[in-house]
Each structure stands twice: as structure tokens, then as C-alpha cells.
Design an enzyme around this catalytic site. Structure first.
Site, PDB file in Angstrom:
ATOM      1  N   ASP B  66       0.830  -1.197   0.000  1.00  0.00           N
ATOM      2  CA  ASP B  66       0.000   0.000   0.000  1.00  0.00           C
ATOM      3  C   ASP B  66       0.872   1.257   0.000  1.00  0.00           C
ATOM      4  OD1 ASP B  66      -2.554   1.580   0.759  1.00  0.00           O
ATOM      5  OD2 ASP B  66      -1.183   2.038   2.393  1.00  0.00           O
ATOM      6  N   GLU B 134      -2.005  -5.719  -3.225  1.00  0.00           N
ATOM      7  CA  GLU B 134      -1.107  -4.934  -2.375  1.00  0.00           C
ATOM      8  C   GLU B 134       0.054  -5.795  -1.876  1.00  0.00           C
ATOM      9  OE1 GLU B 134      -3.885  -1.546  -0.234  1.00  0.00           O
ATOM     10  OE2 GLU B 134      -3.776  -3.528   0.689  1.00  0.00           O
TER      11      GLU B 134
END
Lengths: 246, 246
Positions: B66, B134
């Protein structure tokens, strides 16, 4: 080639003058394109525009710097705390990149002295310090890329300020830890201020910590309390084995 | 040296088997340490632990991925939209890294097929797709560093999906733009499905767009609608000059 490089950087330095030298000192390396750094210290009140007519100030660089800080700190925490889960990592990062902490970083580097603005610096809010710090990180990314950005954040944020036990709230103050240990061990200790530049706008203190009349650690910071804390932390880590073995 | 490298990567490939090959295809480059990617697809339900006794699953990698996504997208937007202020950049980034969008990215790469889990994949919520995406980005960072991570995000996120006019809401659909243009220009157009793999779990469509009976663009995607939109976008950019000059 080497000579050419030397001449080239000399002429660049002359272009930017004192600004170039100050930036170089803060960065710890030679900037390639000084204009990125000039932008990082240009306040919107100057109403400057770039060649394309876009506002030329540091506000967009804050966005970029904030993103770089977040990712470098994320990778550091990920590697340093293998037992920390997602929630822990997120919490720790937000402590490190808190507005308050970024303001402290910017203030300690006296970034405000470099600002070009039509507003008097006294009229800026407290957040100017952190905003300038973010913008500076953004400028480093544009000038030198991610790796330099990462090194700068390691040197200026992680090494001096990121203390995981303290962030976790396990250690409130290294000074109190150290005093406790000295009392238990029946050792004498004292903190001495050996330097005080006396300038109000840019206060600077040097503190020496002695244990049993032997100087154990020295530190310099923008307040006496901070310098004492840094010296205590240094002494604490020097003594850590002894403390842990008791 | 070359031969040695070949043998070495062959043996690594054999270690990971099909998993290695699939990851390599998704990445577009050869992984160095396949274990990072294995972790990126290990669900917590496996209850695996690493050598130090820490949970071995993809959750921490999500945090790392992220952060990398945020900084790569931030730098891209900063460079692409010099007129966008901080607020604009922040808003555009959050559209690109929205949960919904990350789920789409993960779903289109069929990442769920690689998961090792004790929970049936049907019982995962929708967010599993984005979480895996992610985690994959986090694994790339650990395996190859920031530059590879950036390249992967460019190839897999920015090039196929980041369309600034569309994100700004100025273009709702390239298909409708194109149809409008064809009608104005009195040109015939049709979309033909030329490929439909018919597998329910991994649907895949190929669409051809013809204008005046000449094939102008082709595209493949997980739905007919998406493939039509991609083909329209390609045709739109091919015709853009013509459209802009009218």
C-alpha cells in the site's frame, strides 16, 4: 572529466550562493538542480508562476514529500519490527509522520530561515516547519530519485528520532531510566550544559552527562531538555548490557 | 557465466514449479527470492509461522505494498498534472488506490488462484483481490527494490487503468465518445466478440472494433463491457487528432 565536474559544480554553487551552500549542508550531498529546492522554499504569497503559468510554490512538493516519507518509514518499520502486524505498523508510522513530529524536524533544521515569502515568518503558523520539511523531501525525490530520498530520511528522521521502544510507549524517558539505574547502582551522575549559543531565535544547547565523574555522553539540541534526553539515551545504550544483566 | 545463470534460474524455477512460472508471467520479470511471493499468497488461516515464530502470511505485506503504491502513484500524478494542486493530487490518488480499484486489479490478474488457504476461496470477501494485489507489490519491493516496484506499478496499474480525464470525470466512457464521433462523421461501426473462453470462474473476452468495416482496435478483458471500453479508448486515441481538429 573529473575536473570538468568540479568546475561545473562550482559554477552551480555560485549561482545559488548562500542558499546552495545551506541546502548542501542540510542534505549532506550536492544537489544537481537547485531549482527544485528553491521551489521547496517559495511560499505562495510570492505569487510566482512557472513557465507554463502554474503557481510556483512548495505546496505540491509537500504532497510528494509526504508520500516519500510514508513509504520509506513503512519499509523501515516493516524490516525493523518483524513481529508487528498491520495495525501496529500503521500506528507506529502515523506517530513518526505526525504533524507535531514533522514540525519538530523542520524546526530543528531551521528551514524557516530559507523561506522566500511576502508574509513575515512570524505570522506563519506552527505547521510551516513540517510543511517545509515535506517539501524538502519532495525536492530531493525530484532532484536525485528515491534512493537519495531514502538516505536523507534515514539520516534526518530515522537515525536521530525513530526510537521504537519510545514510540511504543515502553520507554517514556531515557533520562528517568538512567537516573533510576544510577540510584540502584549507587553511582553519582550529573548533567552539565557546556554550550549555549544564547541566540533566542535559534537556541542551541550542548549537554554533557557524567557518571562517577566520568563523561559518558554528550549531545546538542535545541533545548536543554532535549539535549539531556539524547545524552541519556546514548549513555543508556552504552550501559544497556549492564542494565539488562542486573 | 551466462550458462551458470541459466542453470541457476532453472533450478529456482523447479523449486517453485507452476507457482514460479505464474508469478514470473504476472511480474514480467524473473523473481530472485520466490519466498517473498509465496508469503504474499499465504492466508492467515494456514497458521504458518516463520523461523522466528512470527505469523507467516500476507497481511504485513499489504501494509508495505500500500505504501509503495501510494508513493509511485503520487510521483506519477505530480509529474503528469503540473497544474493540479495538493487537493487535486490527493483526490486523484485516492481514486486510483481505492479499494474498489485494487480489487479490480487483483481480480483481473486472477491472483486468488494462487492463494494458499484453509478457507475456501468462495468464502473470501471481495477485498481479498485488492489485498493480494497490495501484498504482491510489497513482495516485489522486498525482492527487487523500489525501481522494479515502480515499473510493475507503471505496467500493471498506470498504463492500463490510470486515465486522468476519466478520473476527473471529464470522460465517462470512451465507447460513448467514439459512438458520438462516428454518428457525427456518418461512419459505421461495430463491436465483435472474437474470443470468449467460456470458463465461468475466469471469464475472458476479446473484442474487435471496426469502423467503416476496417478493424481499428482489439482488446481483451474479463468482461465484454470492459473489452469494448478498452478497444474504444485505443481507437479514440488513434483518432484523437481527427476528433480534436473538428
Amino acid at each position: 572529466m573529473h575536473l570538468f565536474k568540479k568546475i561545473f559544480s562550482k559554477s552551480r554553487a555560485q549561482e545559488g550562493g548562500i542558499f546552495f551552500d545551506t541546502i548542501q549542508k542540510i542534505l549532506g550531498f550536492t544537489p544537481d538542480t537547485i531549482d527544485h529546492y528553491k521551489r521547496a522554499f517559495t511560499h505562495r504569497s510570492t505569487n510566482k508562476l512557472d513557465a507554463a503559468g502554474n503557481p510556483l510554490n512548495y505546496e505540491r512538493l509537500e504532497f510528494l514529500g509526504d508520500a516519500m516519507l510514508s513509504s520509506v518509514i513503512a519499509a523501515h518499520l516493516f524490516n525493523q519490527v518483524p513481529s508487528g502486524d498491520e495495525g501496529y505498523l500503521t500506528k507506529m508510522r502515523s506517530k513518526i509522520v505526525s504533524r507535531e513530529h514533522l514540525n519538530e524536524l523542520g524546526r530543528d533544521l531551521h528551514l524557516i530561515d530559507l523561506v522566500e515569502s511576502k508574509v513575515l515568518t512570524q505570522h506563519f503558523g506552527e505547521n510551516i516547519h513540517g510543511n517545509l520539511f515535506e517539501a524538502l523531501v519532495g525536492a530531493i525525490y525530484l532532484d536525485k530519485g528515491y534512493i537519495y530520498c531514502e538516505k536523507f530520511i534515514h539520516n534526518r528522521v530515522i537515525a536521530p528520532y525513530v526510537d521504537i521502544p519510545k514510540l511504543e510507549g515502553k520507554v517514556i524517558s531515557y533520562k528517568s531510566l538512567l537516573i533510576e539505574w544510577c540510584q540502584k547502582e549507587k553511582r553519582t551522575f550529573h548533567y552539565d550544559v557546556f554550550e549555549d549559543n544564547g541566540i533566542d531565535a535559534q537556541k542551541f544547547f550542548g549537554v554533557k552527562l557524567s557518571i562517577d565523574n566520568k563523561i559518558i555522553a554528550k549531545a546538542r539540541a535545541t533545548s536543554k531538555k532535549k539535549a539531556e534526553e539524547i545524552a541519556s539515551k546514548r549513555a543508556y545504550f552504552a550501559f544497556q548490557e549492564k542494565i539488562n544483566n542486573k
